[in-house]
Design a protein around this motif. Structure first.
Motif, short mmCIF file in Angstrom:
data_model
loop_
_atom_site.label_atom_id
_atom_site.label_comp_id
_atom_site.label_asym_id
_atom_site.label_seq_id
_atom_site.Cartn_x
_atom_site.Cartn_y
_atom_site.Cartn_z
N ARG B 67 0.85 -1.21 0.00
CA ARG B 67 0.00 0.00 0.00
C ARG B 67 0.88 1.25 0.00
O ARG B 67 0.60 2.22 -0.73
CB ARG B 67 -0.91 0.01 1.23
CG ARG B 67 -2.09 -0.90 1.06
CD ARG B 67 -3.24 -0.52 2.00
NE ARG B 67 -4.32 -1.46 1.83
CZ ARG B 67 -4.81 -2.24 2.77
NH1 ARG B 67 -4.33 -2.16 3.99
NH2 ARG B 67 -5.78 -3.08 2.51
N VAL B 70 2.36 1.69 -3.46
CA VAL B 70 1.36 2.23 -4.40
C VAL B 70 1.23 3.74 -4.19
O VAL B 70 1.27 4.53 -5.16
CB VAL B 70 -0.01 1.52 -4.22
CG1 VAL B 70 -1.12 2.27 -4.96
CG2 VAL B 70 0.07 0.08 -4.72
N GLU B 100 -0.65 -3.11 -7.61
CA GLU B 100 -2.03 -3.36 -7.15
C GLU B 100 -2.44 -4.81 -7.41
O GLU B 100 -3.20 -5.39 -6.63
CB GLU B 100 -2.99 -2.37 -7.81
CG GLU B 100 -2.96 -1.04 -7.09
CD GLU B 100 -3.86 0.02 -7.72
OE1 GLU B 100 -4.16 1.01 -7.03
OE2 GLU B 100 -4.25 -0.15 -8.90
N LEU B 103 -0.93 -6.68 -4.68
CA LEU B 103 -1.67 -6.34 -3.45
C LEU B 103 -2.96 -7.13 -3.36
O LEU B 103 -3.32 -7.67 -2.31
CB LEU B 103 -1.95 -4.82 -3.45
CG LEU B 103 -2.68 -4.28 -2.22
CD1 LEU B 103 -1.88 -4.49 -0.94
CD2 LEU B 103 -2.97 -2.79 -2.38
N SER B 104 -3.67 -7.22 -4.50
CA SER B 104 -4.94 -7.93 -4.48
C SER B 104 -4.72 -9.42 -4.20
O SER B 104 -5.46 -10.06 -3.46
CB SER B 104 -5.71 -7.67 -5.78
OG SER B 104 -6.03 -8.87 -6.42
#
Lengths: 104, 238
Positions: B67, B70, B100, B103-104
């Protein structure tokens, strides 16, 4: 099984036995034949009502005998067993005195 | 059927059998085996649980790191746009997209770990509950058996030794009588002591005005009289 007699109360011996899970102290109070037949139900009711108030001991029946029992953990120290036996004996004597009106 | 139910059923049928058969040996063995199995599954589940919880913590840290990355790259892309570096901003945006994606994936993994932790904890709790149940059932069964065995052996012993088992009322009367005798003896001993013992001599001395107690009383009275006289015939308040 061990039989313990308390001086002056030889008539009310305490029996100590153990199972795999606990030490059990038993005092035999009276048998069915000694209960006034017409007051049998009343006695049962009284014993149940009395049960929660009796310190460290519980009323019960084994076969045709009425008993007072006390249970201890298997690893209870000797002093605790001795205390339980003493309390059981006091309770048994009290119970006999209090409930003799139900007996022949 | 629960053990208590079984005991109740046995009590209604034949008391004589209770000594041996609240739970037959086979059933006790099955319970004991189940306890051993449940203990093993708890051990295994605890091992798994530690592993999954470690992974859960790791993924939480990784999510936090991603996070931040990003956010950092997005800020850089904005800076690139500010300086009209469209091409560079595009490249940074691609990097953000890739981050991302990771991250997902991490978030999904994290959610799976969380679910597994809950499941494993439930499993351990259920196994512990099962152990407690079985131990209690075995305890009830064995206690019932030992009580009935004890009673039988007591009855047999008393039977052999003639009938030295008094009925309850006789026992009570005897014990009471013995207590009364003891109380009487103690009262008698007190009386004897009162008449002939040290206490008797002390009492006689006191009555004759001799000894400590008598002296104290005399001394106190003398003191009171002296104060009374010193105060004069009309006492004044101090």
């Amino acid at each position: 099984m061990v039989q313990v007699s308390i001086e002056g109360r030889d008539e009310l011996p305490i029996f100590i036995t153990r199972s795999d899970t606990q030490i059990l102290c038993l005092c035999y109070l009276w048998c069915d034949a000694e209960v006034l037949p017409e007051r049998r139900n009343e006695l049962a009711q009284t014993l149940l009502e009395l049960n929660p108030s009796v310190p460290l001991s519980a009323f019960g029946r084994v076969g045709d005998r009425y008993v007072l029992t006390g249970a201890l953990a298997l690893d209870a120290p000797a002093e605790q067993v001795a205390q339980d036996v003493a309390v059981l004996s006091d309770n048994a004597l009290d119970a006999l005195d209090a409930l003799s009106e139900f007996l022949v | 059927m629960s053990v208590i139910k079984r005991v109740v059923t046995l009590l209604r049928s034949s008391v004589r059998e209770i000594g041996e058969s609240v739970v037959d040996a086979n059933a006790t063995r099955i319970y004991e085996q189940e306890i051993v199995d449940a203990r093993h599954s708890i051990e295994a589940a605890r091992g798994d649980l530690a592993l999954v919880m470690a992974k859960e913590m790791q993924s939480a840290r990784e999510i936090e790191r991603l996070r931040q990355e990003v956010a950092r790259y997005e800020a850089l892309a904005v800076e690139a746009l500010d300086k009209s570096q469209e091409q560079l901003a595009e490249e940074v945006a691609a990097k953000v997209g890739a981050l991302e994606q990771v991250l997902s994936e991490q978030s999904e993994a994290h959610a799976t770990y969380t679910v597994q932790v809950v499941k494993l904890k439930d499993l351990v709790r259920a196994a512990e509950q099962r152990i407690r149940e079985h131990e209690r059932e075995i305890a009830i069964a064995k206690t019932t058996e030992s009580v009935y065995r004890a009673t039988r052996s007591i009855s047999e012993n008393l039977g052999h030794g003639g009938s030295n088992l008094l009925n309850a009322r006789q026992s009570l009367d005897r014990i009471k009588r013995r207590h009364e005798e003891l109380a009487d003896r103690m009262t008698a001993a007190d009386q004897l002591d009162a008449e002939f013992g040290d206490a008797a001599i002390e009492r006689k001395l006191r009555d004759a005005g001799i000894g400590d107690v008598a002296d104290r009383q005399r001394a106190a009275m003398t003191r009171i009289r002296e104060r009374h006289q010193a105060a004069g015939p009309v006492p004044t308040a101090e």
